[in-house]
Design a protein around this motif. Structure first.
Motif, PDB file in Angstrom:
ATOM      1  N   ILE A  84      -6.836 -46.101   9.564  1.00 11.17           N
ATOM      2  CA  ILE A  84      -8.396 -46.203   9.984  1.00 11.17           C
ATOM      3  C   ILE A  84      -9.148 -45.694   8.770  1.00 11.17           C
ATOM      4  N   ALA A  85      -8.676 -44.491   8.272  1.00  9.85           N
ATOM      5  CA  ALA A  85      -9.380 -43.942   7.102  1.00  9.85           C
ATOM      6  C   ALA A  85      -9.641 -44.848   5.894  1.00  9.85           C
ATOM      7  N   ALA A  86      -8.710 -45.864   5.744  1.00  9.64           N
ATOM      8  CA  ALA A  86      -8.716 -46.807   4.658  1.00  9.64           C
ATOM      9  C   ALA A  86      -9.523 -47.959   5.111  1.00  9.64           C
ATOM     10  N   ASP A  87      -9.798 -48.243   6.301  1.00  6.55           N
ATOM     11  CA  ASP A  87     -10.371 -49.373   7.013  1.00  6.55           C
ATOM     12  C   ASP A  87     -11.954 -49.689   7.181  1.00  6.55           C
ATOM     13  N   PRO A  88     -12.632 -50.295   6.126  1.00  5.62           N
ATOM     14  CA  PRO A  88     -14.308 -50.079   6.149  1.00  5.62           C
ATOM     15  C   PRO A  88     -14.615 -50.750   7.471  1.00  5.62           C
ATOM     16  N   ARG A  89     -13.915 -51.707   8.167  1.00  6.12           N
ATOM     17  CA  ARG A  89     -14.070 -52.613   9.266  1.00  6.12           C
ATOM     18  C   ARG A  89     -14.367 -51.466  10.486  1.00  6.12           C
ATOM     19  N   VAL A  90     -13.878 -50.282  10.212  1.00  7.77           N
ATOM     20  CA  VAL A  90     -13.905 -49.337  11.609  1.00  7.77           C
ATOM     21  C   VAL A  90     -14.991 -48.478  11.426  1.00  7.77           C
ATOM     22  N   ARG A  91     -15.977 -48.256  12.279  1.00  6.86           N
ATOM     23  CA  ARG A  91     -17.201 -47.819  11.881  1.00  6.86           C
ATOM     24  C   ARG A  91     -17.212 -46.198  13.096  1.00  6.86           C
ATOM     25  N   VAL A  92     -16.348 -46.435  14.157  1.00  7.51           N
ATOM     26  CA  VAL A  92     -16.366 -45.457  14.957  1.00  7.51           C
ATOM     27  C   VAL A  92     -15.083 -45.326  15.748  1.00  7.51           C
ATOM     28  N   VAL A  93     -14.385 -44.478  16.049  1.00  9.48           N
ATOM     29  CA  VAL A  93     -13.309 -44.402  16.617  1.00  9.48           C
ATOM     30  C   VAL A  93     -13.275 -43.719  18.119  1.00  9.48           C
ATOM     31  N   VAL A  94     -12.763 -44.142  19.073  1.00  8.92           N
ATOM     32  CA  VAL A  94     -12.580 -43.707  20.213  1.00  8.92           C
ATOM     33  C   VAL A  94     -11.356 -43.345  20.736  1.00  8.92           C
ATOM     34  N   LEU A  95     -11.111 -42.145  21.042  1.00  5.98           N
ATOM     35  CA  LEU A  95      -9.519 -41.405  21.442  1.00  5.98           C
ATOM     36  C   LEU A  95      -9.586 -41.205  22.826  1.00  5.98           C
ATOM     37  N   ALA A  96      -8.577 -42.085  23.614  1.00  4.85           N
ATOM     38  CA  ALA A  96      -8.678 -42.309  25.060  1.00  4.85           C
ATOM     39  C   ALA A  96      -7.221 -42.016  25.523  1.00  4.85           C
ATOM     40  N   ALA A  97      -6.805 -42.184  26.759  1.00  2.00           N
ATOM     41  CA  ALA A  97      -5.402 -41.854  27.205  1.00  2.00           C
ATOM     42  C   ALA A  97      -5.221 -42.732  28.368  1.00  2.00           C
ATOM     43  N   ALA A  98      -4.071 -43.036  28.476  1.00  2.00           N
ATOM     44  CA  ALA A  98      -3.601 -43.798  29.872  1.00  2.00           C
ATOM     45  C   ALA A  98      -2.984 -42.933  30.902  1.00  2.00           C
ATOM     46  N   GLY A  99      -3.305 -43.447  32.265  1.00  2.00           N
ATOM     47  CA  GLY A  99      -3.092 -42.237  33.118  1.00  2.00           C
ATOM     48  C   GLY A  99      -3.966 -41.490  33.855  1.00  2.00           C
ATOM     49  N   PRO A 100      -3.412 -40.537  34.503  1.00  2.00           N
ATOM     50  CA  PRO A 100      -4.149 -39.609  35.317  1.00  2.00           C
ATOM     51  C   PRO A 100      -4.640 -38.234  34.152  1.00  2.00           C
ATOM     52  N   VAL A 101      -3.795 -38.210  33.126  1.00  2.00           N
ATOM     53  CA  VAL A 101      -4.297 -36.765  32.316  1.00  2.00           C
ATOM     54  C   VAL A 101      -4.338 -37.356  31.072  1.00  2.00           C
ATOM     55  N   PHE A 102      -5.384 -36.640  30.367  1.00  2.00           N
ATOM     56  CA  PHE A 102      -5.737 -37.091  29.014  1.00  2.00           C
ATOM     57  C   PHE A 102      -4.511 -36.508  27.951  1.00  2.00           C
ATOM     58  N   SER A 103      -4.124 -35.159  28.170  1.00  2.00           N
ATOM     59  CA  SER A 103      -3.187 -34.795  27.450  1.00  2.00           C
ATOM     60  C   SER A 103      -2.502 -33.252  27.771  1.00  2.00           C
ATOM     61  N   ALA A 104      -1.375 -33.153  28.075  1.00  2.00           N
ATOM     62  CA  ALA A 104      -0.851 -32.039  28.324  1.00  2.00           C
ATOM     63  C   ALA A 104      -0.336 -30.831  27.274  1.00  2.00           C
ATOM     64  N   GLY A 105      -0.794 -31.403  26.003  1.00  2.00           N
ATOM     65  CA  GLY A 105      -0.420 -30.538  24.934  1.00  2.00           C
ATOM     66  C   GLY A 105       1.058 -30.990  24.276  1.00  2.00           C
ATOM     67  N   HIS A 106       1.599 -29.752  23.746  1.00  2.00           N
ATOM     68  CA  HIS A 106       2.607 -30.092  23.107  1.00  2.00           C
ATOM     69  C   HIS A 106       3.970 -30.467  24.121  1.00  2.00           C
ATOM     70  N   ASP A 107       4.806 -31.018  23.707  1.00  2.00           N
ATOM     71  CA  ASP A 107       5.793 -31.467  24.818  1.00  2.00           C
ATOM     72  C   ASP A 107       6.845 -30.293  24.978  1.00  2.00           C
ATOM     73  N   LEU A 108       6.671 -29.591  26.045  1.00  2.00           N
ATOM     74  CA  LEU A 108       7.493 -28.382  26.246  1.00  2.00           C
ATOM     75  C   LEU A 108       8.932 -28.644  26.412  1.00  2.00           C
ATOM     76  N   ARG A 109       9.644 -29.872  27.025  1.00  2.00           N
ATOM     77  CA  ARG A 109      10.868 -30.333  27.182  1.00  2.00           C
ATOM     78  C   ARG A 109      11.519 -30.594  25.756  1.00  2.00           C
ATOM     79  N   GLU A 110      10.855 -30.899  24.707  1.00  2.00           N
ATOM     80  CA  GLU A 110      11.139 -31.373  23.502  1.00  2.00           C
ATOM     81  C   GLU A 110      11.247 -29.950  22.865  1.00  2.00           C
ATOM     82  N   ILE A 111      10.416 -29.086  22.999  1.00  2.00           N
ATOM     83  CA  ILE A 111      10.587 -27.709  22.290  1.00  2.00           C
ATOM     84  C   ILE A 111      11.809 -26.996  22.827  1.00  2.00           C
ATOM     85  N   THR A 112      11.944 -26.981  24.146  1.00  2.00           N
ATOM     86  CA  THR A 112      12.953 -26.305  24.989  1.00  2.00           C
ATOM     87  C   THR A 112      14.219 -26.907  24.461  1.00  2.00           C
ATOM     88  N   ALA A 113      14.472 -28.049  24.031  1.00  2.00           N
ATOM     89  CA  ALA A 113      15.673 -28.711  23.597  1.00  2.00           C
ATOM     90  C   ALA A 113      16.053 -28.419  22.358  1.00  2.00           C
TER      91      ALA A 113
END
Length: 268
Positions: free
Chosen positions: A47-76
């Motif tokens: 996106i940084a190199a794409d002059p066609r993009v003027r604004v970015v919206v950062l959204a998420a699927a499902g009921p949670v935006f983000s729970a942060g780092h993946d604790l299962r991955e960290i534990t593994a």
């Protein structure tokens, strides 16, 4: 990817130069796994190199935006020969790089928060230039509850809100609602769930209608001056404004204002 075929991150390029990036790992509460952070890093670089993009919206699927780092991955990775040290360091480094990429991105980034944002998910909201949240959204940095102080989220949080509310969130891990998040300036607007996407896109379109050149230099100057002493901040921004005044869009914009007409941007 969740099943080997579903993208972790969805991209949709819409009208007016507004691009939507959607965290697409709802079954894992859109946790920021190493792969998810990599997908974000790659998307932002493109996106940084794409002059066609003027604004970015950062959204998420499902009921949670983000729970942060993946604790299962960290534990593994605790089973690694070094107890996980190398992976933990790489994950924190990659996360820091993504957050810095959001700040350094020439285009403004708006977080569209439809649910809970915790730990590094809250960090991501705090890092974005603007944030729109639903009335039921909630935010917290609960690392202290599990013996892991949210030190890297504190970097973004302390730059978005005042020190005392930031420290209260970090020291207690307490969840705050959307209205409290707006009161402390973690988010800009709170809207009903049915209006979230429309309200976010309206804000994005309003910004996208401005000179992309002016927005780019303005965003960069804003973030640069925040880390400078007052005299240096004015010196830096005076130099930026001088160069901005020499740009074609500034001449066009001023001329259009004086002539009572709509400007035609060349984005330079």
């Amino acid at each position: 990817m969740p099943d080997g075929t579903t993208p972790l991150l969805l991209r949709a390029d819409g009208d007016h130069g507004v691009t939507r990036l959607v965290l697409n790992r709802p079954e894992a509460r859109n946790s920021l796994s190493f792969a998810m952070l990599g997908a974000l890093a790659d998307a932002l670089a493109g996106i940084a190199a794409d002059p066609r993009v003027r604004v970015v919206v950062l959204a998420a699927a499902g009921p949670v935006f983000s729970a942060g780092h993946d604790l299962r991955e960290i534990t593994a990775h605790r089973a690694d020969a070094d107890g996980g040290r190398a992976f933990f360091a790489a994950a924190m480094r990659r996360c820091a790089e993504v957050m810095q990429a959001v700040v350094a991105l020439p285009q403004p980034v708006i977080a569209e928060v439809q649910g809970i944002a915790t730990a590094a998910g809250c960090q991501l909201v705090a890092t974005c230039d603007l944030a729109v949240a639903v009335e039921g959204a909630r935010f917290c940095t609960p690392g202290v509850d599990i013996g892991l102080f949210c030190s890297t989220p504190a970097v973004a949080l302390s730059r978005a809100v005042a020190a005392k509310p930031a420290m209260e969130m970090l020291l207690t891990g307490a969840m705050i609602g959307a209205e409290e998040a707006r009161r402390i300036h973690l988010v800009n607007r709170v809207v009903p769930a049915a209006e979230l996407e429309a309200a976010t896109m309206e804000l994005a379109a309003r910004i996208a209608a401005r000179s992309a050149h002016a927005v780019r230099v303005g965003k960069a100057a804003f973030h640069r001056q925040r880390g400078l002493p007052l005299d240096q901040a004015y010196e830096h921004c005076a130099a930026v404004m001088t160069e901005n005044l020499l740009a074609e869009d500034a001449a066009e914009g001023i001329g259009a204002f004086l002539g009572k007409r709509t400007p035609v941007w060349k984005d330079r």
